[in-house]
Design an enzyme around this catalytic site. Structure first.
Site, PDB file in Angstrom:
ATOM      1  CE1 TYR A 108      -3.683  -2.397   0.003  1.00 46.71           C
ATOM      2  CE2 TYR A 108      -2.724  -3.300   1.992  1.00 46.71           C
ATOM      3  CZ  TYR A 108      -3.619  -3.394   0.952  1.00 46.71           C
ATOM      4  OH  TYR A 108      -4.453  -4.469   0.863  1.00 46.71           O
ATOM      5  N   PRO A 121     -11.116  -0.169  -2.933  1.00 45.10           N
ATOM      6  CG  PRO A 121     -11.044  -2.178  -1.813  1.00 45.10           C
ATOM      7  CD  PRO A 121     -10.561  -0.764  -1.728  1.00 45.10           C
ATOM      8  CG  HIS A 344      -7.301  -2.173   0.179  1.00 48.25           C
ATOM      9  ND1 HIS A 344      -7.338  -2.922   1.338  1.00 48.25           N
ATOM     10  CD2 HIS A 344      -7.608  -3.037  -0.818  1.00 48.25           C
ATOM     11  CE1 HIS A 344      -7.657  -4.173   1.028  1.00 48.25           C
ATOM     12  NE2 HIS A 344      -7.820  -4.263  -0.261  1.00 48.25           N
ATOM     13  CB  SER A 555     -11.724 -10.528  -3.000  1.00 46.62           C
ATOM     14  OG  SER A 555     -11.847 -10.544  -1.617  1.00 46.62           O
TER      15      SER A 555
END
Length: 627
Positions: A108, A121, A344, A555
């Site tokens: 990240y 997301p 995220h 996912s």
């Protein structure tokens, strides 16, 4: 971002945490955390064997034999592999979690592509039936009240502990998602969290028509504002932000991280700007009151909402109505479309969805009692001084964002023929069944298998994040190759299908117990960098690059709410696939890039639907044999 709904059953808290009083029990969260096991470092030989096995279906025999030589070299007694493994084991003894800091940085904070589309997301919530501003603001008020209700559980440490397969899970991510924000840096970003300490955040940020407001959500006695009070405050905000010609300062957060870091430093040179930015960063969360989406036909409506959640639709629509570095942004448009986008770095999907489930349930509750009629102060409008240089940064960010918006191909589809009930009736894990359908769809489209990423939760361990379930296996390849082969009987195909779902189940169990290969290999690689030894050949090998190029990044994020999470592909020629299996249907969000001629989200959705149906027909035609 992980999954396994039945494992994530919210069981009762363990004996240690029986107290359910709302008063804060000192250190209750800490006690729970300290009782959790540490993430293990898997045995080196086991990981290397499993790595070769994972490569088998995705590389040629020649490449495999070359990699086997490199692995043999790496695993020699007293060799580089053993040295790095010892370093990792030392690190594991000295830290709370040997992986979590490294993962946060590499996955990240050091990732330099924009967080928009590439990292953050979105979640598409069911459409609300309000048709005007009143309805929008009433719903927003109720939603904020629900957020504050959840925050109380976090503050009092009364959040029910989650369980997976009878084991308590790490709850740390819940304590990172409110009052936090990402801060851009020239080479690496950082995260600030204002949820702890004396000066806890008392306000949220509200954005309307690209204008930001500080809205205090607590009364002077510390009680949270009620929905009625919040509605009055939101109306004041609305009425003082009717101009639509404001500079979309928030669009700066959509840029490449290095460009944004430069613009950020430039923006903060001005005292007023600095104060305004700090208010946003310190807020509990952001609520975006969006303009209505352009009208579209019913069949593409959800896909358009997903795009709105991920990027806001471009500089002419709602992208300026965001601060994408904020961990949580709830989005409510005038036309009833709503959802959220989250940064995220602090958390995976499940804690976000648990928060959403709580809020959605809360919004359905009737109002109780009358609100106090104390006059409330005017929410504070945040001011920005836009210099010609900042204006120029905004223009550049707009151009880059609009290119990204044009490039994202996203398809939200509801598979209505069956839900998780069908695979369960066949004694097959619904997740394994869906993953196998993805393998079949991809194989039929491209004639070969690809590296596939499915996130597995490591929350059984203290500060656990994720590892990778590699859904492409020797068994999955055998099944997909047999599926359209005239030489195999239905019974043989069904047996291969069952065997492949079983293999997936086993890999999943191995991953959630800390024994998967991906994070271990990453750890060995990062250990080599830290030890300043030359990079082992194993990590310079083409096969490693192929293994890490996830054409399918997937996912399962189960929710009680009939929603679906969505995210962008992780490679230019790949797909991002997220799904929420409900009892009678499955919600899918599939993304790809228009700039890649070989990928197409709608086509993938079509092949996926066909694969799911063909697999059901096959299982119904061939009863379970004794494997």
């Amino acid at each position: 971002m992980d999954r396994k709904q039945k494992q994530a059953k919210k069981a009762r808290p363990s004996g240690l945490l029986k107290q359910t009083a709302l008063n804060k029990i000192p250190g209750r969260f800490q006690l729970h955390q300290e009782a959790l096991p540490h993430l293990p470092v898997p045995p080196l030989q086991q990981t290397l064997d499993r790595y070769l096995l994972a490569l088998q279906p995705i590389i040629s025999p020649e490449e495999l034999s070359h990699t086997q030589e490199l692995v043999a070299e790496f695993r020699k007694p007293g060799g580089v592999g053993e040295r790095l493994q010892k370093g990792l084991e030392r690190r594991a003894r000295k830290t709370e979690n040997w992986l979590s800091d490294w993962w946060l940085k590499t996955a990240y904070l050091e990732y330099r592509l924009p967080v928009v589309v590439h990292s953050s997301p979105g979640v598409v919530l069911p459409k609300q039936d309000f048709l005007d501003r009143q309805g929008q603001l009433r719903f927003a008020a109720k939603l904020i009240e629900g957020i504050l209700d959840f925050k109380t559980m976090i503050d009092n440490e009364t959040l029910p502990v989650e369980y997976m397969g009878g084991k308590p899970l790490c709850m740390n991510q819940y304590y990172q998602i409110l009052s936090s924000c990402r801060i851009p840096g020239p080479k690496r970003d950082s995260i600030v969290n204002y949820a702890k300490g004396k000066k806890q955040s008392r306000h949220i940020t509200v954005v309307h028509n690209f204008q930001f407001f500080e809205l205090d959500v607590y009364n002077s006695d510390g009680s949270p504002l009620t929905a009625d009070q919040l509605f009055i405050q939101l109306e004041k905000i609305w009425n003082t932000s009717l101009q639509t010609n404001k500079e979309p300062i928030g669009i700066l957060t959509t840029n490449h991280r290095n460009s944004w870091a430069k613009a950020y430093n430039n923006l903060l040179k001005d005292k007023t700007n600095k104060e305004s930015v700090r208010v946003i960063e310190k807020s509990i969360c952001t609520v975006c009151l969006d303009a209505p989406m352009p009208r579209v036909s019913e069949d593409i409506y959800k896909s358009r909402v997903a795009a709105q959640m991920l990027h806001g639709g471009g500089s002419r629509l709602n992208s300026g109505n965001r601060w994408f570095d904020k961990t949580l942004q709830f989005i409510i448009a005038e036309d009833g479309s709503c959802g959220l986008v989250y940064e995220h770095a602090p958390s995976e999907g499940p804690p976000i969805v648990a928060l959403l489930d709580h809020i959605v349930e809360f919004t359905k509750k009737p109002e109780v009692g009358k609100s106090p009629t104390v006059p409330l102060p005017m929410p504070k409008k945040l001011r920005f001084n836009i210099t010609p240089e900042i204006k120029n940064d905004i223009e550049k960010a707009k151009q880059n964002l609009n290119i990204m918006v044009e490039d994202l191909d996203i398809k939200v589809t509801v598979f209505h023929q069956f839900g998780k009930g069908f695979p369960k009736s066949e004694k097959i894990s619904p997740d394994a069944f869906i993953q196998l359908a993805l393998q079949l769809a991809y194989y039929r489209m491209y004639g070969h298998a690809c590296a596939t990423y499915e996130s597995a939760s490591l929350r059984m361990f203290r500060l656990g994040r994720t590892d990778t379930i590699r859904s492409t296996s020797v068994d999955s390849l055998k099944f997909v190759q047999s599926m359209d082969s005239p030489d195999k009987s239905d019974q043989e195909k069904a047996d291969l299908l069952r065997k492949a779902t079983q293999a997936h189940r086993e890999y999943t169990d191995m991953a959630i117990r800390g024994n998967a290969i991906d994070r271990h290999l990453l750890g060995l690689k990062l250990q080599a960098i830290e030890d300043l030894v030359s990079m082992p050949e194993l990590f310079m090998d083409t096969a490693y690059a192929v293994a890490m190029h996830f054409n399918l990044s997937t996912s399962q994020v189960p929710a009680k709410t009939d929603c679906v999470m969505c995210f962008g592909p992780v490679v230019p020629d790949g797909y991002g696939v997220c799904y929420n299996p409900m009892e009678e249907h499955i919600n899918f969000a599939i993304s790809a890039f228009n700039s890649c001629a070989d990928t197409n989200a709608a086509r993938m959705a079509h092949y996926l639907e066909k694969a799911l149906l063909d697999m059901r027909i096959l299982l119904q035609a061939a009863p379970k044999s004794k494997l």
